[in-house]
Design an enzyme around this catalytic site. Structure first.
Site, PDB file in Angstrom:
ATOM      1  N   ASN A 160      76.382 103.237  80.771  1.00 22.33           N
ATOM      2  CA  ASN A 160      76.887 102.509  79.600  1.00 22.33           C
ATOM      3  C   ASN A 160      78.359 102.147  79.705  1.00 22.33           C
ATOM      4  OD1 ASN A 160      74.602 102.068  77.951  1.00 22.33           O
ATOM      5  ND2 ASN A 160      74.479 104.271  77.668  1.00 22.33           N
TER       6      ASN A 160
ATOM      7  N   SER B 161      73.876 108.539  74.757  1.00 21.83           N
ATOM      8  CA  SER B 161      74.278 107.436  75.634  1.00 21.83           C
ATOM      9  C   SER B 161      75.747 107.516  75.993  1.00 21.83           C
ATOM     10  CB  SER B 161      74.053 106.105  74.915  1.00 21.83           C
ATOM     11  OG  SER B 161      72.728 105.974  74.515  1.00 21.83           O
TER      12      SER B 161
ATOM     13  N   HIS C   8      70.149 111.846  80.187  1.00 22.79           N
ATOM     14  CA  HIS C   8      70.149 110.502  79.618  1.00 22.79           C
ATOM     15  C   HIS C   8      69.058 109.657  80.273  1.00 22.79           C
ATOM     16  CE1 HIS C   8      72.417 106.445  79.161  1.00 22.79           C
ATOM     17  NE2 HIS C   8      71.609 106.625  78.147  1.00 22.79           N
TER      18      HIS C   8
ATOM     19  N   GLU D 115      70.181 109.901  84.053  1.00 20.38           N
ATOM     20  CA  GLU D 115      71.590 110.178  84.340  1.00 20.38           C
ATOM     21  C   GLU D 115      71.889 111.571  83.772  1.00 20.38           C
ATOM     22  OE1 GLU D 115      74.190 107.597  81.974  1.00 20.38           O
ATOM     23  OE2 GLU D 115      75.475 107.361  83.713  1.00 20.38           O
TER      24      GLU D 115
HETATM   25  P1  NAI Z   1      66.077 105.473  67.002  1.00 20.62           P
HETATM   26  O1  NAI Z   1      66.886 104.997  65.852  1.00 20.62           O
HETATM   27  O2  NAI Z   1      64.933 104.653  67.497  1.00 20.62           O
HETATM   28  O3  NAI Z   1      65.488 106.952  66.692  1.00 20.62           O
HETATM   29  C1  NAI Z   1      66.260 108.017  66.202  1.00 20.62           C
HETATM   30  C2  NAI Z   1      65.312 108.956  65.466  1.00 20.62           C
HETATM   31  O4  NAI Z   1      66.006 110.174  65.153  1.00 20.62           O
HETATM   32  C3  NAI Z   1      64.786 108.386  64.143  1.00 20.62           C
HETATM   33  O5  NAI Z   1      63.382 108.447  64.123  1.00 20.62           O
HETATM   34  C4  NAI Z   1      65.400 109.307  63.072  1.00 20.62           C
HETATM   35  O6  NAI Z   1      64.524 109.500  61.978  1.00 20.62           O
HETATM   36  C5  NAI Z   1      65.616 110.587  63.865  1.00 20.62           C
HETATM   37  N1  NAI Z   1      66.687 111.441  63.352  1.00 20.62           N
HETATM   38  C6  NAI Z   1      67.946 111.045  62.999  1.00 20.62           C
HETATM   39  N2  NAI Z   1      68.670 112.145  62.659  1.00 20.62           N
HETATM   40  C7  NAI Z   1      67.852 113.228  62.808  1.00 20.62           C
HETATM   41  C8  NAI Z   1      68.028 114.633  62.652  1.00 20.62           C
HETATM   42  N3  NAI Z   1      69.198 115.156  62.255  1.00 20.62           N
HETATM   43  N4  NAI Z   1      66.982 115.451  62.905  1.00 20.62           N
HETATM   44  C9  NAI Z   1      65.784 114.937  63.315  1.00 20.62           C
HETATM   45  N5  NAI Z   1      65.559 113.619  63.492  1.00 20.62           N
HETATM   46  C10 NAI Z   1      66.591 112.776  63.255  1.00 20.62           C
HETATM   47  O7  NAI Z   1      67.148 105.753  68.178  1.00 20.62           O
HETATM   48  P2  NAI Z   1      66.896 105.728  69.762  1.00 20.62           P
HETATM   49  O8  NAI Z   1      67.099 104.352  70.270  1.00 20.62           O
HETATM   50  O9  NAI Z   1      65.650 106.459  70.070  1.00 20.62           O
HETATM   51  O10 NAI Z   1      68.171 106.576  70.262  1.00 20.62           O
HETATM   52  C11 NAI Z   1      68.208 107.988  70.135  1.00 20.62           C
HETATM   53  C12 NAI Z   1      69.281 108.549  71.047  1.00 20.62           C
HETATM   54  O11 NAI Z   1      69.000 108.137  72.393  1.00 20.62           O
HETATM   55  C13 NAI Z   1      70.704 108.085  70.748  1.00 20.62           C
HETATM   56  O12 NAI Z   1      71.597 109.138  71.031  1.00 20.62           O
HETATM   57  C14 NAI Z   1      70.896 106.933  71.730  1.00 20.62           C
HETATM   58  O13 NAI Z   1      72.245 106.711  72.029  1.00 20.62           O
HETATM   59  C15 NAI Z   1      70.133 107.452  72.930  1.00 20.62           C
HETATM   60  N6  NAI Z   1      69.635 106.437  73.853  1.00 20.62           N
HETATM   61  C16 NAI Z   1      69.141 105.248  73.395  1.00 20.62           C
HETATM   62  C17 NAI Z   1      68.698 104.288  74.280  1.00 20.62           C
HETATM   63  C18 NAI Z   1      68.140 102.985  73.799  1.00 20.62           C
HETATM   64  O14 NAI Z   1      67.948 102.064  74.630  1.00 20.62           O
HETATM   65  N7  NAI Z   1      67.863 102.830  72.508  1.00 20.62           N
HETATM   66  C19 NAI Z   1      68.719 104.510  75.738  1.00 20.62           C
HETATM   67  C20 NAI Z   1      69.175 105.823  76.113  1.00 20.62           C
HETATM   68  C21 NAI Z   1      69.640 106.724  75.199  1.00 20.62           C
END
Ligand code: NAI
Length: 286
Positions: A191, A120, A141, A153
């Protein structure tokens, strides 16, 4: 390398599971990896439920739904990514953790593979520098939830090649998305503008300007947003919002991005938003 047939998605949380679903529905073979077995199982259940919902609503035939599920593979081993054409990373929003992952991906994936991050806010140039293939590293993104939201994006790092940009853009368009292109500055476009608004909504709540309901109703009906900023923060994840604000604050060096103490307190208390059942509001457990 123009024809993307197989995609590796790292991180099976909110974003990764949605990206994996989107890619499989659009005919790609998908490897979805998560380091936590529970998260991987949750992602498998989530995608399966969504595909069955698409079938029951006649958005997908039974045969196409079965084919889609057949194209999805779930793993906890990075080695399974040896033949993917592109990786889309969607793990925790931490620069150090992402850099370590990209260095490992660089050693495992084929030389032609593109390494994309769904970050993000974190610098694509710095993530790329952790690999030996900066021209093939890019920001892709997606918005939340990826199967529904129309925008992707794309963020070019300092060394991202035109070919990497074009292939990534074509892939996003194949998914039915509209693409915008951002230079590599903290928070990119969406963002950079959204997070200060969410942070200000927390400050308004923190300083007692109004109730959470009135803040959200004010922005919904007053500015025609589909959802208020506090509810949107819950949907994004308060931990994700806090991480992004910290990147904006550090990267742009302006105190106006300093995260609101109330947001920090909620995250400390484990109130991470909809995904945990409690954030600014409470939600039925998923
Ligand atoms: P989340 O917390 O729902 O999921 C992250 C997942 O990654 C978890 O299941 C975790 O177990 C896994 N994980 C963490 N470290 C790991 C590793 N080293 N190897 C493999 N798996 C690993 O987070 P979310 O919301 O899905 O966000 C993920 C990314 O997407 C972040 O970079 C966030 O900034 C970005 N993002 C999030 C948005 C949102 O609305 N939540 C929108 C757009 C981008």
């Amino acid at each position: 390398m123009d024809d993307i047939e197989c995609v590796g998605v790292v991180g099976g949380g909110q974003m990764g599971s949605g990206i994996a679903q989107l890619a499989a529905v659009h005919g790609l073979h998908v490897w979805l990896l998560d380091s936590h077995p529970q998260a991987l199982q949750k992602a498998r259940d989530f995608i399966s439920t969504n595909i069955h919902r698409l079938i029951s609503k006649n958005h997908l035939s039974q045969a196409k739904g079965d084919e889609t599920i057949g194209r999805l593979h779930f793993t906890s081993k990075l080695e399974d990514f040896h033949s993917v054409d592109i990786v889309i990373e969607a793990i925790v929003e931490s620069e150090d953790v992402k850099k370590k992952l990209f260095a490992s991906l660089d050693g495992i994936t084929k030389a032609s593979a593109i390494l994309a991050s769904n970050t993000s806010s974190i610098s694509i140039t710095r993530i790329a520098a952790a690999t030996n293939r900066p021209p093939q590293v890019i920001g892709m993104h997606f918005m939340n939830p990826p199967p529904i939201m129309k925008l992707v994006e794309i963020v070019r790092g300092a060394d991202t090649s035109d070919n990497t940009f074009n292939v990534t853009k074509q892939l996003a368009e194949r998914f039915g998305k509209t693409v915008i292109c951002s230079q590599d500055f903290s928070g990119f476009i969406v963002n950079r503008i959204l997070m200060p608004m969410i942070n200000e909504a927390f400050y308004a709540l923190y300083t007692g300007v109004a109730t959470k309901e009135d803040i959200d109703t004010g922005m919904k009906l007053g500015t025609n947003h589909p959802m208020g900023p506090l509810q949107l923060a819950d949907f994004i994840g308060l931990d994700v919002c806090l991480s992004i604000l910290k990147v904006l604050h550090a990267g742009l060096g302006d105190n106006k991005y300093a995260p609101c103490p109330l947001l920090m307190q909620y995250v400390d208390a484990g109130r991470l938003g909809k995904k945990r059942g409690l954030g600014v509001y409470s939600y039925p457990r998923l």
